[in-house]
Design a protein around this motif. Structure first.
Motif, PDB file in Angstrom:
ATOM      1  N   VAL A   1      -8.862   1.337  -4.817  1.00  8.29           N
ATOM      2  CA  VAL A   1      -8.436  -0.056  -4.972  1.00  8.29           C
ATOM      3  C   VAL A   1      -9.288  -0.973  -4.112  1.00  8.29           C
ATOM      4  O   VAL A   1      -9.749  -2.035  -4.552  1.00  8.29           O
ATOM      5  CB  VAL A   1      -6.944  -0.201  -4.606  1.00  8.29           C
ATOM      6  CG1 VAL A   1      -6.496  -1.646  -4.737  1.00  8.29           C
ATOM      7  CG2 VAL A   1      -6.096   0.691  -5.498  1.00  8.29           C
ATOM      8  N   LEU A   2      -9.534  -0.571  -2.859  1.00  2.00           N
ATOM      9  CA  LEU A   2     -10.343  -1.393  -1.963  1.00  2.00           C
ATOM     10  C   LEU A   2     -11.776  -1.509  -2.454  1.00  2.00           C
ATOM     11  O   LEU A   2     -12.415  -2.560  -2.293  1.00  2.00           O
ATOM     12  CB  LEU A   2     -10.307  -0.804  -0.554  1.00  2.00           C
ATOM     13  CG  LEU A   2      -8.926  -0.782   0.127  1.00  2.00           C
ATOM     14  CD1 LEU A   2      -9.025  -0.131   1.494  1.00  2.00           C
ATOM     15  CD2 LEU A   2      -8.365  -2.188   0.241  1.00  2.00           C
ATOM     16  N   ASP A   3     -12.301  -0.438  -3.037  1.00  2.00           N
ATOM     17  CA  ASP A   3     -13.660  -0.493  -3.586  1.00  2.00           C
ATOM     18  C   ASP A   3     -13.747  -1.505  -4.724  1.00  2.00           C
ATOM     19  O   ASP A   3     -14.732  -2.246  -4.838  1.00  2.00           O
ATOM     20  CB  ASP A   3     -14.087   0.888  -4.075  1.00  2.00           C
ATOM     21  CG  ASP A   3     -14.335   1.849  -2.926  1.00  2.00           C
ATOM     22  OD1 ASP A   3     -14.528   1.375  -1.792  1.00  2.00           O
ATOM     23  OD2 ASP A   3     -14.316   3.079  -3.161  1.00  2.00           O
ATOM     24  N   ARG A   4     -12.728  -1.539  -5.564  1.00  2.00           N
ATOM     25  CA  ARG A   4     -12.722  -2.514  -6.662  1.00  2.00           C
ATOM     26  C   ARG A   4     -12.618  -3.944  -6.142  1.00  2.00           C
ATOM     27  O   ARG A   4     -13.284  -4.853  -6.657  1.00  2.00           O
ATOM     28  CB  ARG A   4     -11.574  -2.219  -7.613  1.00  2.00           C
ATOM     29  CG  ARG A   4     -11.757  -0.977  -8.466  1.00  2.00           C
ATOM     30  CD  ARG A   4     -10.607  -0.830  -9.438  1.00  2.00           C
ATOM     31  NE  ARG A   4     -10.464  -2.012 -10.272  1.00  2.00           N
ATOM     32  CZ  ARG A   4      -9.432  -2.242 -11.085  1.00  2.00           C
ATOM     33  NH1 ARG A   4      -8.437  -1.362 -11.124  1.00  2.00           N
ATOM     34  NH2 ARG A   4      -9.372  -3.331 -11.804  1.00  2.00           N
ATOM     35  N   VAL A   5     -11.785  -4.148  -5.111  1.00  2.00           N
ATOM     36  CA  VAL A   5     -11.669  -5.485  -4.522  1.00  2.00           C
ATOM     37  C   VAL A   5     -13.002  -5.914  -3.934  1.00  2.00           C
ATOM     38  O   VAL A   5     -13.445  -7.066  -4.115  1.00  2.00           O
ATOM     39  CB  VAL A   5     -10.570  -5.499  -3.454  1.00  2.00           C
ATOM     40  CG1 VAL A   5     -10.557  -6.822  -2.702  1.00  2.00           C
ATOM     41  CG2 VAL A   5      -9.206  -5.249  -4.089  1.00  2.00           C
TER      42      VAL A   5
ATOM     43  N   HIS B   1      -6.149  -8.471  -8.753  1.00  2.00           N
ATOM     44  CA  HIS B   1      -5.912  -7.607  -9.915  1.00  2.00           C
ATOM     45  C   HIS B   1      -5.813  -6.120  -9.554  1.00  2.00           C
ATOM     46  O   HIS B   1      -4.864  -5.448  -9.982  1.00  2.00           O
ATOM     47  CB  HIS B   1      -6.991  -7.831 -10.966  1.00  2.00           C
ATOM     48  CG  HIS B   1      -6.785  -9.067 -11.786  1.00  2.00           C
ATOM     49  ND1 HIS B   1      -5.571  -9.401 -12.349  1.00  2.00           N
ATOM     50  CD2 HIS B   1      -7.646 -10.071 -12.142  1.00  2.00           C
ATOM     51  CE1 HIS B   1      -5.676 -10.542 -13.006  1.00  2.00           C
ATOM     52  NE2 HIS B   1      -6.923 -10.979 -12.885  1.00  2.00           N
ATOM     53  N   PRO B   2      -6.764  -5.540  -8.800  1.00  2.00           N
ATOM     54  CA  PRO B   2      -6.641  -4.107  -8.481  1.00  2.00           C
ATOM     55  C   PRO B   2      -5.380  -3.779  -7.695  1.00  2.00           C
ATOM     56  O   PRO B   2      -4.744  -2.750  -7.937  1.00  2.00           O
ATOM     57  CB  PRO B   2      -7.906  -3.826  -7.658  1.00  2.00           C
ATOM     58  CG  PRO B   2      -8.867  -4.904  -8.036  1.00  2.00           C
ATOM     59  CD  PRO B   2      -8.033  -6.113  -8.307  1.00  2.00           C
TER      60      PRO B   2
ATOM     61  N   THR C   1       0.841  -1.190   0.000  1.00  2.00           N
ATOM     62  CA  THR C   1       0.000   0.000   0.000  1.00  2.00           C
ATOM     63  C   THR C   1       0.879   1.244   0.000  1.00  2.00           C
ATOM     64  O   THR C   1       2.109   1.174  -0.065  1.00  2.00           O
ATOM     65  CB  THR C   1      -0.932   0.021   1.235  1.00  2.00           C
ATOM     66  OG1 THR C   1      -0.136   0.161   2.426  1.00  2.00           O
ATOM     67  CG2 THR C   1      -1.733  -1.271   1.325  1.00  2.00           C
ATOM     68  N   SER C   2       0.230   2.385   0.122  1.00  2.00           N
ATOM     69  CA  SER C   2       0.935   3.665   0.134  1.00  2.00           C
ATOM     70  C   SER C   2       1.467   4.032   1.511  1.00  2.00           C
ATOM     71  O   SER C   2       1.981   5.142   1.696  1.00  2.00           O
ATOM     72  CB  SER C   2      -0.021   4.765  -0.344  1.00  2.00           C
ATOM     73  OG  SER C   2      -1.180   4.797   0.473  1.00  2.00           O
TER      74      SER C   2
ATOM     75  N   LEU D   1      -4.395   8.241   6.074  1.00  2.00           N
ATOM     76  CA  LEU D   1      -4.120   8.691   4.712  1.00  2.00           C
ATOM     77  C   LEU D   1      -3.950   7.518   3.755  1.00  2.00           C
ATOM     78  O   LEU D   1      -4.315   7.612   2.570  1.00  2.00           O
ATOM     79  CB  LEU D   1      -2.861   9.564   4.700  1.00  2.00           C
ATOM     80  CG  LEU D   1      -2.956  10.885   5.465  1.00  2.00           C
ATOM     81  CD1 LEU D   1      -1.626  11.630   5.412  1.00  2.00           C
ATOM     82  CD2 LEU D   1      -4.075  11.758   4.911  1.00  2.00           C
ATOM     83  N   THR D   2      -3.405   6.410   4.255  1.00  2.00           N
ATOM     84  CA  THR D   2      -3.295   5.210   3.428  1.00  2.00           C
ATOM     85  C   THR D   2      -4.674   4.694   3.027  1.00  2.00           C
ATOM     86  O   THR D   2      -4.895   4.297   1.879  1.00  2.00           O
ATOM     87  CB  THR D   2      -2.535   4.111   4.184  1.00  2.00           C
ATOM     88  OG1 THR D   2      -1.230   4.587   4.501  1.00  2.00           O
ATOM     89  CG2 THR D   2      -2.419   2.857   3.337  1.00  2.00           C
TER      90      THR D   2
END
Length: 250
Positions: free
Chosen positions: A109-113, A137-138, A67-68, A101-102
């Motif tokens: 990305v989490l929404d796509r997962v 994938h995301p 992650t960021s 912030l992460t």
């Protein structure tokens, strides 16, 4: 709670843990066939809970490596040193802000997962193996988009591996360290830019004190209050947070 609902809850925990633990599984180079056979087994609820809890232990490592979080926490730590306050704010505050912030930066990305993998699996639309593949994938696309080609090439050279023919052929065991190297480089670049105005204040304060003949007075005595005052006046924490998030969204 009924038995079927309890089983669905357990399965949702397993998919969430497996989605978060995809890097650990891939970096261990577990063959896809073996992983598929494991996911197809109809284990008892107790064993499923054990597997879920075991995979959840990988979450701290994944938070740092996929992650960021790494970029954000390093920039915030460098900002603290640039201000001349190595212990303020405390580490717990810096880490908590970095986690928040992460979450904001990783929200797409989490929404796509959740949309592609977790929700269809919880409603029994797709099996666990398909959910695991869709959920990875995301995260993989996010890591590739933030990884420099030079860092990936360096990792491939260190591992003595031939360059992949396409993006889909990049292995997680190579992508993960390349992503971390890119995040470290970007974090220190941002930290260098942040240091410059505070360094200028230190130089000006030292020059003024020397011109006045006050050689025995430490420059930090004058520059520290000035840096804190200017940082508060420009709402520095908000500016830095926005800049960190925009570095991922642009």
């Amino acid at each position: 709670m009924s038995r079927s609902r309890r089983h669905r809850t357990v399965r949702s925990w397993i998919v969430a843990a497996l989605t978060l633990g995809i890097a650990g599984v891939a970096s261990a180079q577990v063959p896809a066939e073996i992983m598929g056979q494991v996911l197809k087994q109809d284990y008892s609820p107790a064993l499923r809970n054990f597997v879920a809890l075991s995979l959840l232990s990988l979450v701290p490592v994944i938070l740092i490596g996929m992650t960021s979080f790494t970029r954000i926490v390093i920039v915030l730590a460098l900002l603290r040193h640039a201000l001349g306050l190595p212990q303020t704010p405390p580490n717990s505050v810096i880490v908590t802000l970095a986690i928040c912030l992460t979450f904001f930066s990783m929200a797409p990305v989490l929404d796509r997962v959740n949309q592609d993998a977790l929700t269809p699996y919880m409603t029994d639309e797709i099996p666990a193996q398909v959910a695991l593949k869709r959920g990875s994938h995301p995260i993989r696309e996010f890591m590739i988009s933030q990884t420099r080609e030079s860092d990936l090439r360096a990792v491939l050279e260190m591992s003595r591996t031939e360059p992949p023919k396409s993006v889909e052929d990049i292995r997680f065991s190579h992508l993960l360290p390349a992503f971390l190297l890119s995040e470290l480089k970007t974090a220190f670049q941002i930290g260098f830019v942040i240091f410059l105005p505070f360094l200028l204040i230190d130089i000006v304060a030292g020059a003024v004190l020397m011109a006045l003949g006050m050689i025995m007075v430490p420059p930090a005595t004058i520059s520290l209050p000035l840096k804190i005052m200017l940082f508060v006046l420009i709402d520095g924490w908000v500016l830095v947070s926005r800049a960190l998030l925009s570095s991922y969204w642009t």
